[in-house]
Design a protein around this motif. Structure first.
Motif, PDB file in Angstrom:
ATOM      1  N   ASP A  85      31.295 -19.044   1.751  1.00 20.13           N
ATOM      2  CA  ASP A  85      31.869 -20.384   1.680  1.00 20.13           C
ATOM      3  C   ASP A  85      32.258 -20.774   0.271  1.00 20.13           C
ATOM      4  O   ASP A  85      32.927 -21.788   0.079  1.00 20.13           O
ATOM      5  CB  ASP A  85      30.863 -21.410   2.222  1.00 20.13           C
ATOM      6  N   GLU A  86      31.815 -19.993  -0.712  1.00 16.05           N
ATOM      7  CA  GLU A  86      32.109 -20.369  -2.094  1.00 16.05           C
ATOM      8  C   GLU A  86      32.167 -19.131  -2.969  1.00 16.05           C
ATOM      9  O   GLU A  86      31.462 -18.153  -2.737  1.00 16.05           O
ATOM     10  CB  GLU A  86      31.046 -21.337  -2.599  1.00 16.05           C
ATOM     11  N   THR A 138      45.070 -15.324   0.895  1.00 17.72           N
ATOM     12  CA  THR A 138      44.073 -16.383   0.938  1.00 17.72           C
ATOM     13  C   THR A 138      44.142 -17.276  -0.302  1.00 17.72           C
ATOM     14  O   THR A 138      44.893 -17.021  -1.242  1.00 17.72           O
ATOM     15  CB  THR A 138      42.676 -15.761   1.009  1.00 17.72           C
ATOM     16  N   LYS A 139      43.288 -18.277  -0.280  1.00 20.84           N
ATOM     17  CA  LYS A 139      43.166 -19.137  -1.464  1.00 20.84           C
ATOM     18  C   LYS A 139      42.747 -18.312  -2.674  1.00 20.84           C
ATOM     19  O   LYS A 139      43.270 -18.511  -3.781  1.00 20.84           O
ATOM     20  CB  LYS A 139      42.143 -20.248  -1.217  1.00 20.84           C
ATOM     21  N   SER A 175      33.081 -22.896 -15.429  1.00 25.48           N
ATOM     22  CA  SER A 175      32.717 -22.309 -14.146  1.00 25.48           C
ATOM     23  C   SER A 175      33.473 -23.037 -13.041  1.00 25.48           C
ATOM     24  O   SER A 175      33.285 -24.244 -12.852  1.00 25.48           O
ATOM     25  CB  SER A 175      31.207 -22.417 -13.906  1.00 25.48           C
ATOM     26  N   ILE A 176      34.313 -22.307 -12.338  1.00 22.21           N
ATOM     27  CA  ILE A 176      35.118 -22.891 -11.275  1.00 22.21           C
ATOM     28  C   ILE A 176      34.584 -22.406  -9.934  1.00 22.21           C
ATOM     29  O   ILE A 176      34.530 -21.199  -9.680  1.00 22.21           O
ATOM     30  CB  ILE A 176      36.600 -22.507 -11.421  1.00 22.21           C
ATOM     31  N   PRO A 225      37.082 -19.473  -0.065  1.00 21.10           N
ATOM     32  CA  PRO A 225      38.006 -18.564  -0.764  1.00 21.10           C
ATOM     33  C   PRO A 225      38.792 -17.657   0.163  1.00 21.10           C
ATOM     34  O   PRO A 225      39.879 -17.201  -0.204  1.00 21.10           O
ATOM     35  CB  PRO A 225      37.073 -17.753  -1.671  1.00 21.10           C
ATOM     36  N   GLN A 226      38.287 -17.371   1.356  1.00 27.07           N
ATOM     37  CA  GLN A 226      38.969 -16.461   2.279  1.00 27.07           C
ATOM     38  C   GLN A 226      39.849 -17.187   3.293  1.00 27.07           C
ATOM     39  O   GLN A 226      40.361 -16.564   4.229  1.00 27.07           O
ATOM     40  CB  GLN A 226      37.938 -15.596   3.014  1.00 27.07           C
ATOM     41  N   LYS A 227      40.044 -18.473   3.064  1.00 30.72           N
ATOM     42  CA  LYS A 227      40.931 -19.220   3.955  1.00 30.72           C
ATOM     43  C   LYS A 227      42.362 -18.746   3.746  1.00 30.72           C
ATOM     44  O   LYS A 227      42.857 -18.681   2.628  1.00 30.72           O
ATOM     45  CB  LYS A 227      40.837 -20.714   3.669  1.00 30.72           C
TER      46      LYS A 227
END
Length: 334
Positions: A3-4, A30-31, A13-14, A19-21
């Protein structure tokens, strides 16, 4: 699938949520793929967009979903985020994101911002427009060959005047040609120069190029959209990614490539490899800022010949010497 995803970008730090959307359906990119693309083109992106305010268009459901423009940075934004106050044509102000470094880009991408609509000025010089943006907008039934021919005519004009222009695809059907300017003129003067360019190109190739603001008058021609230079007008930035299934990029080109490359070929999958092989076509643009004077001389010539100002978009206050804001067909009915 997690999820992150957390990564370090420009000493920040981002956290990338979902991320896999999938954002782009053609290759299921993906994103995270989008963010990796921006990191791959970080150096030329910052040369073109660094320090500029940006209007964020967010696509929470991916490129083919609905979107919305976010004019104001949310109150939940991190403290390190750089912002600036910008104005709209009607005088409304808002706190906009500044693309200060790649951490700011990554933060916006995490909010499902696919590309960046940039102001024509640096954040600390809001009264100075330092770029002329010439938009070659093909009307319906005009293919890219027509745009190529219009671009060649524009290049000839700029060469005659001793002005260096730098082309890029729009990420869709047209081309933009940018001129980096000496920091001496405001957006009203830059727009006047763009009007003069549009009119001169129309004189030279009236069967191909038009400066007509009203769509009913443009026909099957390439419209030179001078109002892309109106004050407070944002334009889709170089290296930005369009909301299309194929993730096409608004990619800088060398002039000689326009005849051989089609915009649909330039995607987040192909552009990083192309950049590594050929370099940044806009590498030297900011190192040689140009004078607007030759184009302003064309503007003065046109006004002396009796030409009025060209029409402005409806969101702008009525301007001195502007023609009526009514389509010619409606004016005839009245």
């Amino acid at each position: 699938m997690t999820d992150e995803y957390v990564l370090e970008v420009a000493a920040q730090s981002i956290s990338v949520t979902s991320p896999q959307k999938v954002f782009f359906s053609e290759r299921a990119e993906t994103k995270l793929d989008l963010l990796r693309y921006y990191l791959a083109v970080a150096e030329p992106l910052m040369r073109a967009a660094g320090g500029r305010p940006t209007l964020m268009q967010r696509f929470p459901h991916g490129a083919e979903g609905s979107s919305f423009f976010q004019k104001r940075v949310p109150d939940s934004a991190p403290e390190w985020l750089q912002t600036t106050i910008v104005s709209t044509p009607n005088g409304t102000t808002s706190r906009a994101l500044v693309l200060a470094d790649m951490a700011h880009v990554a933060w916006a991408v995490n909010l499902a911002c696919l590309g960046f609509h940039l102001w024509p000025n640096l954040h600390d010089q809001p009264e100075v427009a330092d770029e002329l943006r010439l938009d070659l907008d093909p009307q319906p039934d005009v293919d890219f060959d027509g745009v190529r021919t219009a671009a060649a005519e524009l290049r000839r004009l700029l060469d005659e005047l001793g002005i260096a222009g730098y082309p890029k695809t729009t990420g869709n059907r047209g081309l933009h040609v940018y001129v980096r300017l000496e920091p001496r003129w405001d957006s009203y003067q830059v727009r006047a120069a763009a009007v003069a360019v549009a009119r001169e190109l129309e004189r030279r190739r009236p069967e191909l190029i038009t400066s007509a603001w009203w769509k009913e008058e443009r026909g099957r021609r390439v419209f030179v959209d001078y109002n892309q230079n109106a004050p407070h007008k944002t334009v889709f930035g170089a290296w930005s990614v369009r909301a299309r299934p194929g993730a096409q990029v608004s990619a800088p080109l060398f002039w000689d490539e326009i005849g051989t490359i089609h915009p649909d070929e330039l995607t987040i999958a192909s552009v990083p490899e192309r950049l590594a092989a050929t370099g940044d076509p806009w590498q030297g643009m900011s190192e040689q800022p140009q004078s607007l004077e030759p184009l302003l001389e064309l503007h003065v010539r046109d006004r002396a010949a009796g030409l009025r100002d060209a029409p402005w978009p409806p969101v702008y206050p009525k301007q001195p010497d502007e023609p009526p804001r009514v389509a010619p067909s409606r004016a005839r009915k009245r």
